[in-house]
Design an enzyme around this catalytic site. Structure first.
Site, PDB file in Angstrom:
ATOM      1  N   GLU A 455       0.818  -1.169  -0.038  1.00  0.00           N
ATOM      2  CA  GLU A 455      -0.273  -0.120  -0.007  1.00  0.00           C
ATOM      3  C   GLU A 455       1.162   1.363   0.221  1.00  0.00           C
ATOM      4  OE1 GLU A 455      -3.672  -0.077   2.894  1.00  0.00           O
ATOM      5  OE2 GLU A 455      -3.791  -1.649   2.105  1.00  0.00           O
TER       6      GLU A 455
HETATM    7  C1  LIG Z   1       2.392  -9.981   1.314  1.00  0.00           C
HETATM    8  C2  LIG Z   1       1.654  -9.356  -0.045  1.00  0.00           C
HETATM    9  C3  LIG Z   1       1.275  -8.534  -0.142  1.00  0.00           C
HETATM   10  C4  LIG Z   1       0.395  -7.374  -1.858  1.00  0.00           C
HETATM   11  N1  LIG Z   1      -0.237  -7.289  -1.858  1.00  0.00           N
HETATM   12  C5  LIG Z   1      -0.895  -6.735  -3.427  1.00  0.00           C
HETATM   13  C6  LIG Z   1      -2.089  -6.431  -3.286  1.00  0.00           C
HETATM   14  O1  LIG Z   1      -2.988  -6.875  -2.776  1.00  0.00           O
HETATM   15  N2  LIG Z   1      -2.810  -5.749  -4.813  1.00  0.00           N
HETATM   16  C7  LIG Z   1      -1.314  -5.716  -4.941  1.00  0.00           C
HETATM   17  O2  LIG Z   1      -1.888  -4.586  -6.183  1.00  0.00           O
HETATM   18  N3  LIG Z   1      -0.450  -5.350  -5.066  1.00  0.00           N
HETATM   19  C8  LIG Z   1       0.308  -6.076  -3.282  1.00  0.00           C
HETATM   20  N4  LIG Z   1       1.291  -6.560  -3.477  1.00  0.00           N
HETATM   21  C9  LIG Z   1       2.454  -6.052  -3.928  1.00  0.00           C
HETATM   22  C10 LIG Z   1       3.301  -4.225  -3.461  1.00  0.00           C
HETATM   23  O3  LIG Z   1       1.852  -3.610  -3.307  1.00  0.00           O
HETATM   24  C11 LIG Z   1       4.739  -4.414  -3.626  1.00  0.00           C
HETATM   25  O4  LIG Z   1       5.331  -5.289  -3.229  1.00  0.00           O
HETATM   26  C12 LIG Z   1       5.385  -2.775  -3.524  1.00  0.00           C
HETATM   27  O5  LIG Z   1       4.613  -2.072  -4.716  1.00  0.00           O
HETATM   28  C13 LIG Z   1       6.436  -2.255  -3.801  1.00  0.00           C
HETATM   29  O6  LIG Z   1       7.047  -3.650  -5.128  1.00  0.00           O
HETATM   30  P1  LIG Z   1       7.524  -3.994  -5.437  1.00  0.00           P
HETATM   31  O7  LIG Z   1       7.777  -5.509  -4.306  1.00  0.00           O
HETATM   32  O8  LIG Z   1       7.809  -4.592  -6.745  1.00  0.00           O
HETATM   33  O9  LIG Z   1       9.043  -3.642  -4.926  1.00  0.00           O
HETATM   34  P2  LIG Z   1      10.104  -2.960  -6.264  1.00  0.00           P
HETATM   35  O10 LIG Z   1       8.606  -1.794  -6.890  1.00  0.00           O
HETATM   36  O11 LIG Z   1      10.466  -3.211  -7.225  1.00  0.00           O
HETATM   37  O12 LIG Z   1      11.038  -1.491  -5.265  1.00  0.00           O
HETATM   38  C14 LIG Z   1      12.175  -2.275  -4.192  1.00  0.00           C
HETATM   39  C15 LIG Z   1      12.544  -1.400  -3.713  1.00  0.00           C
HETATM   40  O13 LIG Z   1      12.958   0.158  -4.198  1.00  0.00           O
HETATM   41  C16 LIG Z   1      12.010   1.295  -3.699  1.00  0.00           C
HETATM   42  N5  LIG Z   1      12.199   1.706  -4.737  1.00  0.00           N
HETATM   43  C17 LIG Z   1      11.427   1.738  -6.032  1.00  0.00           C
HETATM   44  N6  LIG Z   1      10.492   2.799  -6.784  1.00  0.00           N
HETATM   45  C18 LIG Z   1      11.810   3.578  -5.525  1.00  0.00           C
HETATM   46  C19 LIG Z   1      12.101   4.810  -6.209  1.00  0.00           C
HETATM   47  N7  LIG Z   1      11.647   5.797  -7.576  1.00  0.00           N
HETATM   48  N8  LIG Z   1      13.266   5.341  -5.437  1.00  0.00           N
HETATM   49  C20 LIG Z   1      12.661   5.627  -3.815  1.00  0.00           C
HETATM   50  N9  LIG Z   1      12.935   3.973  -4.253  1.00  0.00           N
HETATM   51  C21 LIG Z   1      11.842   3.399  -4.727  1.00  0.00           C
HETATM   52  C22 LIG Z   1      11.008   0.010  -2.874  1.00  0.00           C
HETATM   53  O14 LIG Z   1      10.517   1.253  -2.495  1.00  0.00           O
HETATM   54  C23 LIG Z   1      11.604  -0.529  -2.527  1.00  0.00           C
HETATM   55  O15 LIG Z   1      12.126  -0.750  -0.986  1.00  0.00           O
HETATM   56  C24 LIG Z   1       1.807  -7.169  -2.307  1.00  0.00           C
HETATM   57  C25 LIG Z   1       2.926  -7.175  -1.424  1.00  0.00           C
HETATM   58  C26 LIG Z   1       3.013  -8.778  -1.186  1.00  0.00           C
HETATM   59  C27 LIG Z   1       5.037  -8.497  -0.673  1.00  0.00           C
END
Ligand SMILES: Cc1cc2nc3c(=O)[nH]c(=O)nc-3n(C[C@H](O)[C@H](O)[C@H](O)COP(=O)(O)OP(=O)(O)OC[C@H]3O[C@@H](n4cnc5c(N)ncnc54)[C@H](O)[C@@H]3O)c2cc1C
Length: 643
Positions: A455
């Site tokens: 979120e």
């Molecule tokens: C248990 C769980 C439940 C979830 N439930 C849902 C759901 O119901 N629906 C849904 O759509 N998604 C869901 N998600 C997805 C979740 O919202 C994403 O994991 C989250 O948005 C981060 O995306 P990512 O994991 O791909 O990380 P990435 O976007 O790859 O980011 C990796 C790291 O880099 C940082 N980062 C990324 N971009 C930047 C930037 N521009 N500047 C600085 N730092 C940055 C991030 O904060 C993070 O620390 C879920 C994930 C999990 C693990």
């Protein structure tokens, strides 16, 4: 009579009915020197962003040196009427959780008993905010927050189930953007019988939805869309009957360039071509019904489009503006539970001749927990009450609550484990097996870590808040540096910004005023005055940073995050003082309230001091350069000696 908490009529109308779906605006940010991926991500985010209204909010105004304490003081406590409306459900929920939900068993088996889900549906726990006419309970945000607090204090898996369903699943976006027909069709289903989910994330689209691949192609007759692609990590998917799905629709041409479009759809899980291909498992939230969903030529009627084509991200962002309050409310519940565990253990466990709570090292941790619990509750329920009063645009407040509460809760879980020592690391089942009380601190720690990732991760929350913080400055001066604009427009912006800053800047060097504080305890007045002054200091600091870095300031994420950190602590101090006075006025023991509120404010001031020190002197550049070397494969030595 209007109170300072109420927003202007026009804004109230906008906040209560479907959002304006007018044409997308152009960004005030120069994207010409960015990489293609960066530019696309930023342009999409900017096009999906609703502008902040001129009046700002309490928290957003902190960044421009305006301290409107009268917007949050007196504390908007829950009215007797609202409390009475929520009480029967909340009592039932509380009793039910205590007597019928075995959180450790759910954690061990990875399954929530169907009976628990059915019972929660029957009591209305999946439709708390859905209006009564659609089968919901029609309760307020504050009552919903109180339900989230009970859930959070008891079982994180159920919290996620209930929260993903109604804070981001079908109910919230439909309440905000749905047509009458969509509401009549889907809200009764999701209020009483079907779980919903929200599908945005994909393999290459986590924090960056511009990378989305799932495609929704309009059919030739224009009656439907055909969806193809996959979604990752969709919470509730395994149990869901209906999903909100974000998909790419055909691009628009803006100024001769293609701009990506994302649209939001309601999709029935039993649609032909929709397949759940995998259930994901995690470190915590072991009973999360989260998975991967594949779409192969899934036909979705055009009536299931939420808002207009291309407004999917706006739907998601607006939904989250309020939806984000559920996690902090659940964090308050969990943190209170952990504080309970620690204060009991610290008074019972004797080591080196005294209860461990008499050792300064442990006492310090527990005081910090108590202060943070108090502040977390103050901020979250203040913001929830403002949502109920439709007191304007609260996106900064909700983002601050989410970021601050999830991080504080993680620290509390970490410290709770330390206070419990070896027993903190031992599972509840193992503790019970050898005759000790089954206290699941390790489960709490595992379960709460994800709150800083989903979120809107903490990093993204900081960027989001920083973007809004810079907005007034970007509006006045952003055009000066925007090389995409004609020279005449840039020169005009220079002139206008000169005029604005000539009056605004000197004011930031005067003492801040917090208004009439007669009705605030003198201890609390000191903190509020400090916050009013410090707000001006943040505004100056931000201005200096803009002058120094110009259009490159958005790259200085660590620097910006310090300003965001300071403003968030100022919001926490202000909410805490307002809340403390409210409690004193309600007849709670003033000495106890003041000791926790004073402790929190002093502790927050110390953190603010550290942030300011970091603005003056830091290792940001050196750290960035070092990381680039590491990413380029240098420092081979750091790889030596491991398996
Ligand atoms: C248990 C769980 C439940 C979830 N439930 C849902 C759901 O119901 N629906 C849904 O759509 N998604 C869901 N998600 C997805 C979740 O919202 C994403 O994991 C989250 O948005 C981060 O995306 P990512 O994991 O791909 O990380 P990435 O976007 O790859 O980011 C990796 C790291 O880099 C940082 N980062 C990324 N971009 C930047 C930037 N521009 N500047 C600085 N730092 C940055 C991030 O904060 C993070 O620390 C879920 C994930 C999990 C693990």
């Amino acid at each position: 009579m209007k109170t300072p908490l109420e927003a202007p009529e026009k804004q109230v109308t906008e906040e209560t009915s479907a959002k304006s779906t007018g044409p997308q605006r152009e960004s005030v940010i120069d994207t010409s020197k960015m990489s293609k991926g960066q530019r696309e991500a930023l342009e999409l985010a900017e096009a999906s962003r609703d502008p902040l209204d001129e009046r700002g909010s309490f928290a957003s105004n902190l960044f421009i040196g305006r301290y409107d304490f009268d917007r949050i003081f007196p504390y908007p406590g829950q009215s007797e009427e609202d409390r009475a409306e929520g009480e029967p459900f909340l009592k039932e929920l509380r009793d039910y959780l205590e007597k019928n939900v075995d959180a450790d068993e759910i954690d061990r088996t990875g399954e929530i008993p169907q009976k628990n889900i059915d019972d929660l549906f029957a009591m209305g726990a999946f439709g708390v905010k859905i209006p009564v006419q659609y089968g919901g309970l029609g309760l307020s945000q504050v009552n919903y927050g109180r339900a989230a607090m009970f859930l959070g204090s008891w079982d994180a898996n159920l919290t996620a189930l209930v929260s993903a369903h109604q804070s981001i699943g079908v109910p919230q976006p439909l309440l905000l953007f749905g047509t009458e027909e969509q509401k009549a069709r889907y809200l009764p289903r999701v209020a009483r019988k079907e779980i919903s989910a929200f599908a945005l994330t994909e393999w290459n689209a986590g924090s960056d939805p511009a990378n989305m691949h799932l495609e929704a192609k309009p059919t030739e007759d224009g009656n439907a869309y055909i969806l193809n692609g996959e979604k990752l990590w969709c919470t509730n998917l395994i149990k869901a009957g209906v999903l909100v799905v974000m998909a790419k629709t055909p691009p628009r041409i803006v100024k001769g360039k293609e701009r990506k479009q994302i649209s939001a759809f309601i999709v029935d899980v039993d649609s032909p071509g929709l397949e759940i291909t995998y259930r994901c498992h995690f470190m915590g939230l072991r009973a999360l019904y989260n998975g991967i969903v594949k779409f192969s030529d899934v036909r979705v009627p055009k009536e299931n489009l939420i808002a207009k084509e291309g407004q999917g991200l706006k739907v998601a962002l607006t939904t989250l503006n309020t939806g984000r309050l559920t996690i902090p409310a659940a964090c308050v519940g969990l943190s209170k539970r952990m504080l309970e565990i620690c204060r009991k253990w610290a008074s019972e466990r004797v080591q080196w001749g005294v209860p461990i709570g008499k050792h300064y090292a442990i006492a310090g941790k527990i005081a910090e927990m108590a202060g943070n619990v108090f502040a977390m509750e103050a901020m979250t329920f203040l913001t929830s009450a403002l949502v109920d009063r439709k007191a304007g645009d609260l996106r900064i407040e909700t983002a601050m609550c989410k970021m601050w509460a999830t991080e504080a809760t993680w620290r509390i879980a970490d410290e709770a484990m330390q206070v419990r020592g070896g027993r903190g690391y031992e599972t509840a089942q193992s503790l019970e097996g050898r005759g000790e009380e089954a206290i699941p601190v390790e489960r709490y720690l595992r379960d709460c870590r994800i709150n800083m990732i989903f979120e809107g991760s903490s990093e993204i929350m900081r960027l989001f808040i920083a973007r809004e913080a810079l907005d007034p400055h970007l509006k006045v001066g952003g055009a000066i540096f925007n090389t995409q604009l004609p020279m005449a427009e840039r020169a005009k912006a220079l002139f206008q910004s000169g005029k604005f800053y000539a009056t605004w800047y000197p004011k930031q060097w005067t003492l801040g005023t917090a208004g009439n504080l007669e009705n605030l305890h003198r201890d609390l007045r000191t903190h509020v005055r400090y916050a009013a002054n410090t707000s001006k200091k943040v505004a100056r600091g931000l201005f200096h940073a803009m002058a120094r870095f110009g259009p490159k300031l958005d790259r200085e994420q660590l620097l910006l995050s310090r300003f965001v950190g300071i403003a968030t602590e100022l919001f926490a101090i202000s909410a805490t003082c307002s809340f403390a006075q409210y409690k004193i006025d309600q007849g709670e023991p003033a000495d106890e309230i003041l000791s926790v509120a004073n402790y929190f404010c002093r502790s927050a001031k110390m953190r603010i001091g550290q942030h300011f020190a970091g603005v003056r002197e830091n290792t940001d550049r050196a750290g960035y350069d070092l990381t680039q070397q590491l990413l380029a494969g240098k420092h081979a030595d750091l790889r030596k000696g491991i398996v």
